[in-house]
Design an enzyme around this catalytic site. Sequence first.
Site, mmCIF file in Angstrom:
data_model
loop_
_atom_site.group_PDB
_atom_site.id
_atom_site.type_symbol
_atom_site.label_atom_id
_atom_site.label_comp_id
_atom_site.label_asym_id
_atom_site.label_seq_id
_atom_site.Cartn_x
_atom_site.Cartn_y
_atom_site.Cartn_z
ATOM 1 N N ASP A 244 -5.888 2.812 16.388
ATOM 2 C CA ASP A 244 -6.170 4.084 17.052
ATOM 3 C C ASP A 244 -4.838 4.786 17.317
ATOM 4 O O ASP A 244 -4.031 4.299 18.110
ATOM 5 C CB ASP A 244 -6.919 3.818 18.360
ATOM 6 C CG ASP A 244 -7.410 5.103 19.021
ATOM 7 O OD1 ASP A 244 -7.106 6.200 18.516
ATOM 8 O OD2 ASP A 244 -8.102 4.993 20.050
ATOM 9 N N ILE B 199 0.856 -1.192 0.000
ATOM 10 C CA ILE B 199 0.000 0.000 0.000
ATOM 11 C C ILE B 199 0.888 1.236 0.000
ATOM 12 O O ILE B 199 1.734 1.393 0.890
ATOM 13 C CB ILE B 199 -0.928 -0.001 1.227
ATOM 14 C CG1 ILE B 199 -1.912 -1.177 1.139
ATOM 15 C CG2 ILE B 199 -1.666 1.332 1.356
ATOM 16 C CD1 ILE B 199 -2.812 -1.338 2.348
ATOM 17 N N HIS C 99 -5.198 15.216 21.677
ATOM 18 C CA HIS C 99 -6.439 15.881 22.085
ATOM 19 C C HIS C 99 -6.335 17.418 22.058
ATOM 20 O O HIS C 99 -7.065 18.100 22.770
ATOM 21 C CB HIS C 99 -6.923 15.374 23.452
ATOM 22 C CG HIS C 99 -7.503 13.987 23.369
ATOM 23 N ND1 HIS C 99 -8.060 13.336 24.439
ATOM 24 C CD2 HIS C 99 -7.624 13.128 22.322
ATOM 25 C CE1 HIS C 99 -8.484 12.128 24.072
ATOM 26 N NE2 HIS C 99 -8.227 11.983 22.787
ATOM 27 N N GLU D 176 -16.202 7.457 20.155
ATOM 28 C CA GLU D 176 -15.208 6.759 20.997
ATOM 29 C C GLU D 176 -14.709 7.675 22.092
ATOM 30 O O GLU D 176 -14.506 7.267 23.239
ATOM 31 C CB GLU D 176 -14.032 6.276 20.132
ATOM 32 C CG GLU D 176 -12.995 5.426 20.888
ATOM 33 C CD GLU D 176 -11.860 6.225 21.500
ATOM 34 O OE1 GLU D 176 -10.998 5.621 22.162
ATOM 35 O OE2 GLU D 176 -11.820 7.465 21.345
ATOM 36 N N GLU D 177 -14.487 8.942 21.730
ATOM 37 C CA GLU D 177 -13.887 9.886 22.678
ATOM 38 C C GLU D 177 -14.796 10.173 23.875
ATOM 39 O O GLU D 177 -14.334 10.709 24.877
ATOM 40 C CB GLU D 177 -13.536 11.203 21.960
ATOM 41 C CG GLU D 177 -12.508 11.051 20.832
ATOM 42 C CD GLU D 177 -11.096 10.767 21.337
ATOM 43 O OE1 GLU D 177 -10.908 10.643 22.555
ATOM 44 O OE2 GLU D 177 -10.195 10.656 20.480
ATOM 45 N N HIS E 93 -11.730 4.294 15.369
ATOM 46 C CA HIS E 93 -12.754 5.308 15.673
ATOM 47 C C HIS E 93 -12.606 6.492 14.744
ATOM 48 O O HIS E 93 -11.492 6.894 14.369
ATOM 49 C CB HIS E 93 -12.785 5.689 17.155
ATOM 50 C CG HIS E 93 -11.709 6.588 17.664
ATOM 51 N ND1 HIS E 93 -11.758 7.958 17.549
ATOM 52 C CD2 HIS E 93 -10.584 6.316 18.356
ATOM 53 C CE1 HIS E 93 -10.689 8.487 18.145
ATOM 54 N NE2 HIS E 93 -9.959 7.520 18.633
HETATM 55 N N1 DPN Z 1 -6.703 7.346 21.251
HETATM 56 C C1 DPN Z 1 -7.016 7.478 22.655
HETATM 57 C C2 DPN Z 1 -8.316 8.204 22.647
HETATM 58 O O1 DPN Z 1 -9.147 7.907 21.815
HETATM 59 O O2 DPN Z 1 -8.454 9.109 23.432
HETATM 60 C C3 DPN Z 1 -7.044 6.171 23.370
HETATM 61 C C4 DPN Z 1 -5.704 5.528 23.275
HETATM 62 C C5 DPN Z 1 -4.724 5.819 24.188
HETATM 63 C C6 DPN Z 1 -5.427 4.665 22.237
HETATM 64 C C7 DPN Z 1 -3.458 5.265 24.074
HETATM 65 C C8 DPN Z 1 -4.162 4.125 22.096
HETATM 66 C C9 DPN Z 1 -3.171 4.436 23.022
HETATM 67 ZN ZN ZN Z 2 -8.301 7.612 19.849
#
Ligand code: DPN
Ligand code: ZN
Length: 303
Positions: free
Chosen positions: A198, A42, A265, A169-170, A123
């Site tokens: 993710d 890919i 975030h 998801e969040e 997500h």
């Molecule tokens: N991606 C994070 C969230 O959706 O806030 C969760 C996550 C944390 C995933 C650490 C992978 C590693």
């Molecule tokens: Zn995430």
Amino acid sequence: MKLGKSYSPFLVALFTATTVVFSGQATAGEGPSPALSAPPEIPAAAVLAHAQQFQDIADRNGGTRAHGRPGYRASADFVKSRLDAAGFTTTLQSFTHNGATGWNVIADWPGGNPNEIVFLGAHLDSVTAGPGINDNASGSAAALETALTLARAKPTLQKHVRFGWWGAEELGLIGSRQYVNSLPSAERSKIKTYLNFDMVGARNTTTWGVYNDTPSLQQMFQDYFRGKGIPSRTMNIGGRSDHASFKNIGVQVSGIGSGSDPCYHQRCDNISNVGSKELGIAANAAAHAAWTLAGATALAAAA
Ligand code: DPN
Ligand code: ZN
């Protein structure tokens, strides 16, 4: 092996080699099964192009793709339209959370044993603070390009392959939990494996995380990375992403991650926060897993 004296060394070698190639795959009376096939490579640029689409969607929709915001629905429509065009059977599954409608995009690739499902998911929502490109346009893009590659390559599959892009998801794994809760138990037990993607695009990732929930799946990813000369490590994210919804109903789960980053975030989790190389590595690992676990073969299986 005992062979008569009349066989030349060449024939002995040929016979031995043939036996080695097909050992463990041949079924009595049916002849040898076709060899397992590997996915095509890919291109990283194809995955990056999808990530850019998610950035553009955020830019057109107030800078976010969060649950309940128009950028979320636009993200779902984008993924669904690409999958529909490629020949997937798709569903937008709606749910309500915090007074807003959310959607999961579910895509089935026709073929394979429908009672044995290999499921790949990511997500699709961001937090409200930003466009969510590492978290998680990266996983969404990697899963999308894996799906589109499957549709182009059209391998013969022993197991059925399904993809999911999860809403909200969040806000607490809402979409994936809604999905598994909506499945009758007979449908749940068909899902043999769920793999989660993710945060798979963080720039300058050197060592890839592999979820340790299921040893055989962890081994599969670790072996893949080792074969590519890419360092990997055990990643224990507990129940912090959508694989938890599947693990809770007894499905074998795993996943990979580039890990978090300073823009986690934040508003700066934009297209500059991800690396094309990393996105390419993630998509190729996902494709390797899908082809391997679904038993993809290049030749049509015997009737
Ligand atoms: N991606 C994070 C969230 O959706 O806030 C969760 C996550 C944390 C995933 C650490 C992978 C590693
Ligand atoms: Zn995430």
